[in-house]
Design an enzyme around this catalytic site. Structure first.
Site, PDB file in Angstrom:
ATOM      1  N   HIS A   6      47.083 -17.972 109.739  1.00 46.79           N
ATOM      2  CA  HIS A   6      47.995 -17.987 108.592  1.00 46.79           C
ATOM      3  C   HIS A   6      49.060 -19.069 108.760  1.00 46.79           C
ATOM      4  O   HIS A   6      50.081 -18.850 109.401  1.00 46.79           O
ATOM      5  CB  HIS A   6      48.631 -16.591 108.470  1.00 46.79           C
ATOM      6  CG  HIS A   6      49.500 -16.394 107.263  1.00 46.79           C
ATOM      7  ND1 HIS A   6      50.028 -15.153 106.965  1.00 46.79           N
ATOM      8  CD2 HIS A   6      49.945 -17.227 106.301  1.00 46.79           C
ATOM      9  CE1 HIS A   6      50.754 -15.245 105.866  1.00 46.79           C
ATOM     10  NE2 HIS A   6      50.734 -16.496 105.454  1.00 46.79           N
ATOM     11  N   HIS A   8      50.868 -22.517 106.394  1.00 50.51           N
ATOM     12  CA  HIS A   8      50.922 -23.246 105.120  1.00 50.51           C
ATOM     13  C   HIS A   8      51.483 -24.642 105.354  1.00 50.51           C
ATOM     14  O   HIS A   8      52.269 -24.863 106.274  1.00 50.51           O
ATOM     15  CB  HIS A   8      51.829 -22.523 104.119  1.00 50.51           C
ATOM     16  CG  HIS A   8      51.458 -21.101 103.860  1.00 50.51           C
ATOM     17  ND1 HIS A   8      50.325 -20.751 103.174  1.00 50.51           N
ATOM     18  CD2 HIS A   8      52.075 -19.935 104.194  1.00 50.51           C
ATOM     19  CE1 HIS A   8      50.277 -19.424 103.090  1.00 50.51           C
ATOM     20  NE2 HIS A   8      51.310 -18.911 103.705  1.00 50.51           N
ATOM     21  N   ARG A  69      51.364 -24.538 100.568  1.00 52.35           N
ATOM     22  CA  ARG A  69      52.593 -23.738 100.630  1.00 52.35           C
ATOM     23  C   ARG A  69      52.487 -22.585  99.633  1.00 52.35           C
ATOM     24  O   ARG A  69      52.234 -22.811  98.444  1.00 52.35           O
ATOM     25  CB  ARG A  69      53.793 -24.630 100.278  1.00 52.35           C
ATOM     26  CG  ARG A  69      55.139 -24.041 100.595  1.00 52.35           C
ATOM     27  CD  ARG A  69      56.231 -25.090 100.450  1.00 52.35           C
ATOM     28  NE  ARG A  69      56.481 -25.455  99.066  1.00 52.35           N
ATOM     29  CZ  ARG A  69      57.353 -24.831  98.259  1.00 52.35           C
ATOM     30  NH1 ARG A  69      58.088 -23.837  98.725  1.00 52.35           N
ATOM     31  NH2 ARG A  69      57.515 -25.218  97.019  1.00 52.35           N
ATOM     32  N   HIS A 176      47.923 -12.860  98.942  1.00 56.24           N
ATOM     33  CA  HIS A 176      49.190 -13.555  99.185  1.00 56.24           C
ATOM     34  C   HIS A 176      49.851 -13.930  97.867  1.00 56.24           C
ATOM     35  O   HIS A 176      49.341 -14.761  97.133  1.00 56.24           O
ATOM     36  CB  HIS A 176      48.917 -14.819 100.012  1.00 56.24           C
ATOM     37  CG  HIS A 176      50.097 -15.295 100.799  1.00 56.24           C
ATOM     38  ND1 HIS A 176      51.337 -15.454 100.238  1.00 56.24           N
ATOM     39  CD2 HIS A 176      50.225 -15.643 102.099  1.00 56.24           C
ATOM     40  CE1 HIS A 176      52.179 -15.886 101.170  1.00 56.24           C
ATOM     41  NE2 HIS A 176      51.534 -15.999 102.313  1.00 56.24           N
ATOM     42  N   TYR A 192      56.977 -10.842  98.958  1.00 57.96           N
ATOM     43  CA  TYR A 192      55.812 -10.991  99.841  1.00 57.96           C
ATOM     44  C   TYR A 192      55.371  -9.628 100.381  1.00 57.96           C
ATOM     45  O   TYR A 192      54.192  -9.269 100.336  1.00 57.96           O
ATOM     46  CB  TYR A 192      56.129 -11.917 101.031  1.00 57.96           C
ATOM     47  CG  TYR A 192      55.980 -13.403 100.777  1.00 57.96           C
ATOM     48  CD1 TYR A 192      56.042 -13.929  99.494  1.00 57.96           C
ATOM     49  CD2 TYR A 192      55.784 -14.277 101.832  1.00 57.96           C
ATOM     50  CE1 TYR A 192      55.921 -15.298  99.273  1.00 57.96           C
ATOM     51  CE2 TYR A 192      55.656 -15.651 101.623  1.00 57.96           C
ATOM     52  CZ  TYR A 192      55.728 -16.155 100.347  1.00 57.96           C
ATOM     53  OH  TYR A 192      55.597 -17.509 100.141  1.00 57.96           O
ATOM     54  N   HIS A 221      51.511 -10.821 106.765  1.00 57.63           N
ATOM     55  CA  HIS A 221      52.848 -10.329 107.115  1.00 57.63           C
ATOM     56  C   HIS A 221      52.748  -8.946 107.743  1.00 57.63           C
ATOM     57  O   HIS A 221      53.499  -8.029 107.403  1.00 57.63           O
ATOM     58  CB  HIS A 221      53.758 -10.319 105.880  1.00 57.63           C
ATOM     59  CG  HIS A 221      53.580 -11.554 105.027  1.00 57.63           C
ATOM     60  ND1 HIS A 221      53.026 -11.548 103.778  1.00 57.63           N
ATOM     61  CD2 HIS A 221      53.825 -12.863 105.308  1.00 57.63           C
ATOM     62  CE1 HIS A 221      52.962 -12.781 103.304  1.00 57.63           C
ATOM     63  NE2 HIS A 221      53.433 -13.598 104.210  1.00 57.63           N
ATOM     64  N   GLU A 282      52.371 -17.753 110.645  1.00 53.61           N
ATOM     65  CA  GLU A 282      52.898 -18.335 109.403  1.00 53.61           C
ATOM     66  C   GLU A 282      53.946 -19.412 109.688  1.00 53.61           C
ATOM     67  O   GLU A 282      54.876 -19.610 108.934  1.00 53.61           O
ATOM     68  CB  GLU A 282      53.465 -17.278 108.448  1.00 53.61           C
ATOM     69  CG  GLU A 282      53.474 -17.736 106.993  1.00 53.61           C
ATOM     70  CD  GLU A 282      53.999 -16.696 106.000  1.00 53.61           C
ATOM     71  OE1 GLU A 282      54.727 -15.794 106.408  1.00 53.61           O
ATOM     72  OE2 GLU A 282      53.633 -16.802 104.819  1.00 53.61           O
ATOM     73  N   ARG A 288      62.717 -19.413 110.125  1.00 53.18           N
ATOM     74  CA  ARG A 288      62.642 -20.614 110.968  1.00 53.18           C
ATOM     75  C   ARG A 288      63.601 -20.583 112.148  1.00 53.18           C
ATOM     76  O   ARG A 288      63.583 -21.462 112.992  1.00 53.18           O
ATOM     77  CB  ARG A 288      62.919 -21.861 110.124  1.00 53.18           C
ATOM     78  CG  ARG A 288      61.923 -21.968 108.963  1.00 53.18           C
ATOM     79  CD  ARG A 288      61.949 -23.321 108.284  1.00 53.18           C
ATOM     80  NE  ARG A 288      60.990 -23.340 107.176  1.00 53.18           N
ATOM     81  CZ  ARG A 288      60.541 -24.429 106.599  1.00 53.18           C
ATOM     82  NH1 ARG A 288      60.960 -25.617 107.002  1.00 53.18           N
ATOM     83  NH2 ARG A 288      59.664 -24.365 105.607  1.00 53.18           N
TER      84      ARG A 288
HETATM   85 ZN   LIG Z   1      51.924 -17.056 103.980  1.00 56.01          ZN
END
Ligand SMILES: [Zn+2]
Length: 341
Positions: A6, A8, A69, A176, A192, A221, A282, A288
């Protein structure tokens, strides 16, 4: 091999997202979209070398199953025509990344979905991405309206053309959602996880898994709220006379490890059988930052799996074996892409 199922392209060159803004503005003004921008191989290399590839090396992972994305899919924007052009541009860019870095990235397609437009219009793009780009899966958005849930649930026959294609091509779908345009639902903090949870529940209360016994879905997730509330779903399935939840769901439904703390991973691995868990982070994505409690990035999920009280064989399933099983075309694609490297 450590396969992150997973990831993007959140670092795509600026002019790519810039074109999307122009495309939607042109659509609103009733005009044609401008020509697509030029993006050089060097520009793509830069975004990957300093981004996802750098993180792969730092964390000791090998391969990312890579898609456009997710928040940028924006299926609620424009119409079916703009979605088709945008999905085509995004998937082409993923293909270029996979061609430039064939050992490190394998593609998954975003679909040209639009709210209240039959997903039949996605079939041509799926065929193109699998046959011409060698992609191994799709991201399926259960709510193309972006937080207003205007399409039928995933159990409805409305979605069956996609399911038929998935089975035909032996490709799984990650359920998703994209960006939320509903201010009550934050995109990554609420929408999400709601999408993951709703998707699982919609499949559970449907006949999809009976109608397509070999179909495979990944709930990202960490499965949203599902593993934490496994008892609730077992009870709901029982009350609805659907049978045992594990029998009902676990031949076809898998969970990724995008859970950003050790306790959450421990719960996931305790509740969900090892055979149904796929490693994922992810990165570079929703979260981040660095966790001050550990001194490591929240999304460095490999560290959590390393710490789980599982055998080496079980960890190998999570890191590699399960991904090869769930993505039916993955092993041959790994070989084919490695041969071009
Ligand atoms: Zn994702």
């Amino acid at each position: 091999m450590i396969i992150d199922c997973h990831g993007h392209y959140t670092t795509s060159p600026r002019q790519h997202e810039g074109w999307r803004t122009q495309q939607i503005e042109a659509h609103a003004a009733g005009k044609a979209a401008p020509p697509r921008p030029t993006i050089t191989d060097d520009e793509i290399r830069q975004t990957i070398d300093g981004g996802q590839l750098k993180v792969q090396k730092e964390r000791g992972t090998d391969l990312t199953i890579f898609s456009p994305r997710a928040a940028g899919m924006g299926h609620h924007l424009g119409d079916a025509t703009t979605s088709e052009a945008w999905a085509s541009a995004c998937n082409e860019l993923i293909h270029r990344v996979c061609s430039l870095f064939p050992k490190n990235f394998i593609g998954v397609a975003m679909l040209p979905q639009s709210a209240r437009v039959s997903p039949r219009n996605c079939l041509a793009e799926i065929e193109r991405c699998v046959n011409h780009y060698g992609f191994v899966g799709i991201n399926l958005n259960p709510d193309p309206s972006g937080g207003h849930w205007q399409d039928p649930p995933l159990g409805d026959r409305y979605w069956y053309p996609i399911y038929e294609k998935m089975v035909d091509y032996d490709i799984p779908a990650m359920i998703h959602v994209s960006m939320s345009c509903n201010p009550t639902h934050h995109t990554t903090g609420s929408h999400y996880l709601n999408g993951d949870t709703a998707g699982f529940n919609q499949l559970m209360t449907s006949s999809v898994l009976k109608d397509f016994p070999t179909i495979k879905f990944i709930i990202p997730h960490g499965g949203g709220a599902v593993p934490y509330h496994w008892g609730r779903y077992r009870g709901l399935a029982q009350d609805a006379k659907l049978g045992l939840l594990s029998e009902l769901m676990l031949h076809n439904v898998f969970f990724d490890t995008c859970v950003y703390h050790l306790s959450g991973q421990e719960l996931l691995a305790k509740v969900i059988p090892v055979d149904n868990i796929l490693f994922a982070s992810e990165m570079i994505g929703a979260v981040r930052g660095v966790d001050p409690e550990t001194g490591h990035h929240y999304d460095d999920t490999k560290r959590y799996i390393d710490q789980l009280p599982l055998s080496a064989a079980d960890k190998a399933k999570i890191f590699e074996g399960n991904a090869r099983r769930v993505y039916g075309r993955l092993s041959s694609t790994i070989e084919r892409q490695a041969a071009t490297a």
